[in-house]
Design an enzyme around this catalytic site. Structure first.
Site, PDB file in Angstrom:
ATOM      1  N   SER A  18       8.366  -1.873  -1.304  1.00  0.00           N
ATOM      2  CA  SER A  18       8.907  -1.911  -2.659  1.00  0.00           C
ATOM      3  C   SER A  18      10.411  -1.643  -2.596  1.00  0.00           C
ATOM      4  O   SER A  18      11.141  -2.393  -1.964  1.00  0.00           O
ATOM      5  CB  SER A  18       8.176  -0.896  -3.543  1.00  0.00           C
ATOM      6  OG  SER A  18       8.432  -1.136  -4.903  1.00  0.00           O
ATOM      7  N   ASP A  42       1.659  -9.301  -8.281  1.00  0.00           N
ATOM      8  CA  ASP A  42       2.493  -8.103  -8.316  1.00  0.00           C
ATOM      9  C   ASP A  42       3.296  -8.053  -9.609  1.00  0.00           C
ATOM     10  O   ASP A  42       4.032  -8.984  -9.941  1.00  0.00           O
ATOM     11  CB  ASP A  42       3.442  -8.102  -7.112  1.00  0.00           C
ATOM     12  CG  ASP A  42       4.053  -6.740  -6.843  1.00  0.00           C
ATOM     13  OD1 ASP A  42       4.232  -5.965  -7.795  1.00  0.00           O
ATOM     14  OD2 ASP A  42       4.343  -6.457  -5.673  1.00  0.00           O
ATOM     15  N   HIS A  60       0.885  -5.181  -6.530  1.00  0.00           N
ATOM     16  CA  HIS A  60       1.833  -4.331  -5.826  1.00  0.00           C
ATOM     17  C   HIS A  60       1.172  -3.423  -4.799  1.00  0.00           C
ATOM     18  O   HIS A  60       1.732  -3.165  -3.744  1.00  0.00           O
ATOM     19  CB  HIS A  60       2.591  -3.485  -6.856  1.00  0.00           C
ATOM     20  CG  HIS A  60       3.890  -2.945  -6.351  1.00  0.00           C
ATOM     21  ND1 HIS A  60       4.933  -3.749  -5.957  1.00  0.00           N
ATOM     22  CD2 HIS A  60       4.318  -1.672  -6.151  1.00  0.00           C
ATOM     23  CE1 HIS A  60       5.963  -3.001  -5.561  1.00  0.00           C
ATOM     24  NE2 HIS A  60       5.594  -1.735  -5.654  1.00  0.00           N
TER      25      HIS A  60
END
Length: 709
Positions: A561, A646, A681
């Protein structure tokens, strides 16, 4: 690296990128170039792969599938080893397991896994732990046949008879609220879609639920609604709407049960709370203290007063104050209980009838401080390890003298303790079971401080197996996050043993941008200080090599991330340092994303990265944005992961990044991308399914280290 790298060199030497690999029949994925010019501040950029954001375009989907096909083919020689790793990781997990029960009201609540189950069962027992078990939700039944499944929190009504819970089956974090009658086991017809998972609060009447709705463009929670059980959702009442899309919202019932709170937070800039007495569900929420730029605060209610954790009057690391209920908005009535300290960060509090528990960060380590409310005597818990993580656990009971807290370290599995705050006696209620003969005494943890280029001292937590050669020959995996003030603490990982037992050293660099060393540590790693995060990581890498924790040819890096942005930055700055890099769901197209306010989460993060509509922010972000700074040069071996659904880092960022890297890099190193076509995610949702992705990443790294036997 042997099998995988040899295969790649063999094929790459006979063809150019994009052509069929003659010796294997493999084809590197090819992406059509469709230039898009973007101008701002009298500066133009050309993005050849901007069009990959067309989620419904069959050409895009085919490209993503082609990347998966290519990855599978290239990694085929290590597929048996990858499966071995998966079975190894799975074999350390106690399949039949459950959490330590927490007493709330008349029931003990806990979650458990059954043998072979991917998802937890949520259960309770009435009165004591010898009572019959009541299964509230069976995750395995609810998730059966679904590619993705997640329960986003649940809340029990005051009469303990109705359960409200959220379910996401797409991985976009849009939760549908369902209601279950716990007396009959039947579901109510009511369904509320597109809610913020976990942000639910019952009123005291056992029929009114407050919830947050997410904007489907930005995916931000922006409205609070009131629903009455048994009524049409179309008749629900809008209670509050956040007009400033730079604020994140939360909703919860306070520990005292007296108030329902709406929390609004502007990412390190300002806070605001709105309160409603739970006994008056049709009443109006009232502001606790109006938002002011520069003032952040949190509140906890107890008896006739509020505790306020606040940075008021330049208390950078926060201080604790209290105020009577009726005077909350009058700051002159706030009374200081714990003063601001320059070297100690006040993370949070837990309030009991006779004790106040304070969680702090000092020199990068968590401390738990116990204060007797009557005598004011205080003491700290002693954890006795050089690198660890501790946290206040679930403590819903005001009346008790027993604190529930969690503890773990790089060598100690996750543990739950009950601590008697009067007698100072502690009881280990549960420690994570690690199967396969694990013995913590076989591992060593260290904590060092690295003096980086501007003089800051960055903590690094290190773990390795006893007997590992620290003579400059060992492989090492270095991890960091370094954004949003999120501290990366030294926690245990059973899957990590697959590296340590093969002679790897593992290091966590607590770089700036996190909050390990206090609020200033965060401020010095964000906005116009963001490059400190990258240089901290690189300087820690060089320290680890210089001090012989690893071989200079076997250093690996991992981040996800915002930590994926970190990976993208370090390979642009100093690619030769790293043998291989794993960038998970990486945020790499910083400028383009932050210029597009239609992309989920963009506006709420201007105070983290900057608003590129301002020229100075644009130029600074452009100077480090991984996608914009790709050059014609050699890059390390790389594995990039993403998820089609995501909602935080859109799939097209890593897809564009990989496509551009393919055309620019001058090396013969691996560049692979894994796209989870069914997840977002966090990757796969099941506890075992998720291990398959970790096994893939570890197989990639271990093979590069030439350690597959």
């Amino acid at each position: 690296m042997k099998k995988l790298f040899y295969l790649f060199l063999l094929t790459i030497s006979t063809m150019s990128i994009g052509q069929t690999m003659k010796n294997t029949g493999l084809t590197t994925p090819v992406v059509q170039v469709k230039p898009k010019e973007m101008k701002i501040h009298d500066h133009a950029r050309v993005d050849n792969y901007y069009w990959l954001n067309e989620r419904e375009n069959a050409e895009v989907i085919n490209y993503l599938k082609a990347e998966n096909t290519y990855l599978d083919a290239v990694m085929a020689p290590v597929k048996p080893f990858q499966e071995q790793l998966f079975q190894e990781m799975k074999g350390r997990i106690k399949e039949k397991d459950e959490s330590v029960p927490v007493k709330d009201g008349n029931y003990f609540y806990y979650a458990k896994f059954i043998e072979g189950g991917e998802y937890p069962l949520y259960c309770r027992k009435k009165g004591d732990l010898t009572a019959p078990e009541e299964i509230l939700l069976d995750g395995n039944k609810l998730g059966k046949g679904k590619a993705y499944f997640n329960v986003g929190g649940y809340e029990i009504s005051d009469n303990e008879e109705i359960m409200a819970y959220g379910v996401d089956t797409i991985s976009r974090r849009n939760y549908t609220v369902r209601f279950k009658d716990l007396k009959t086991g039947k579901l109510f017809k009511d369904q509320i879609k597109n809610t913020e998972g976990g942000s639910y609060a019952w009123a005291a009447d056992n029929k009114t639920l407050f919830y947050i709705v997410r904007d489907q463009q930005t995916l931000l929670g922006y409205q609070v609604w009131r629903h009455v059980l048994g009524t049409d959702v179309k008749t629900d009442v809008l209670i509050y709407e956040e007009k400033d899309n730079q604020y994140y919202m939360g909703l919860y019932r306070m520990k005292s049960k007296k108030y329902i709170a709406i929390g609004c937070d502007h990412n390190g800039v300002a806070s605001e709370y709105h309160l409603l007495e739970a006994s008056n569900p049709t009443g109006e929420f009232k502001i606790f203290s109006p938002r002011e730029r520069g003032h952040e605060y949190n509140i906890e209610h107890f008896q006739d007063k509020f505790y306020v954790r606040t940075n008021l009057n330049n208390a950078l690391n926060f201080k604790l104050m209290e105020v009577k209920e009726d005077h909350s908005s009058d700051k002159s009535q706030w009374k200081e209980l714990i003063a601001h300290r320059k070297d100690v960060y006040l993370e949070g509090i837990e309030v009991f009838k006779n004790h106040l528990v304070v969680q702090e960060k000092n020199q990068g380590l968590t401390q738990i401080r116990i204060i007797n409310q009557t005598t004011k005597a205080e003491h700290y818990l002693n954890f006795g390890e050089p690198a660890y993580d501790a946290n206040i656990g679930a403590n819903p009971d005001f009346e008790t003298a027993v604190l529930r807290y969690g503890y773990t370290s790089l060598t100690t599995p996750s543990s739950t303790f009950d601590y008697n705050m009067n007698t100072k006696a502690k009881e280990l209620k549960k420690q994570q079971t690690v199967l396969g003969g694990f013995d913590k005494n076989n591992y060593v943890s260290e904590r060092v401080f690295v003096s980086v280029r501007d003089g800051a001292k960055v903590p690094v937590s290190i773990v390795y197996r006893k007997g590992t050669n620290l003579d400059g020959t060992a492989p090492l995996l270095q991890y960091a996050y370094g954004s949003y003030g999120s501290s990366t603490d030294a926690t245990f990982s059973s899957v990590r043993l697959s590296l340590l037992d093969r002679g790897f050293v593992y290091a966590i660099a607590h770089i700036r941008g996190g909050q390990e060393m206090g609020r200033e540590w965060y401020d010095h790693g964000k906005m116009f200080n963001k490059k400190n995060s990258f240089y901290d990581f690189i300087d820690c890498s060089e320290f680890l090599i210089k001090n012989k924790y690893c071989s200079p040819t076997k250093l690996f890096a991992l981040g996800g991330s915002a930590g994926g942005l970190l990976m993208g930055a370090i390979i642009n700055i100093k690619p030769e340092l790293y043998r291989g890099v794993v960038a998970a769901v990486p945020f790499v197209d910083v400028v383009t994303t932050m210029l597009d306010e239609t992309i989920p989460l963009t506006t709420g993060e201007f105070e983290e990265w900057g608003n590129p509509k301002n020229k100075d922010a644009y130029e600074y972000m452009l100077s480090y944005s991984p996608y914009d700074n790709i050059e014609k040069k050699a890059y390390p071996n790389m594995l990039v992961t993403t998820g089609l659904h995501d909602s935080q880092v859109q799939y097209f960022e890593p897809a564009k990044w990989v496509a551009k890297l393919r055309t620019m890099k001058t090396d013969n190193n691996l560049l692979l991308m894994h796209v989870n076509m069914e997840a977002g995610h966090g990757g796969a949702s099941g506890r075992f399914a998720s291990l398959k992705e970790v096994a893939m990443e570890y197989a990639f790294i271990i093979d590069l280290a030439e350690m597959i036997k």
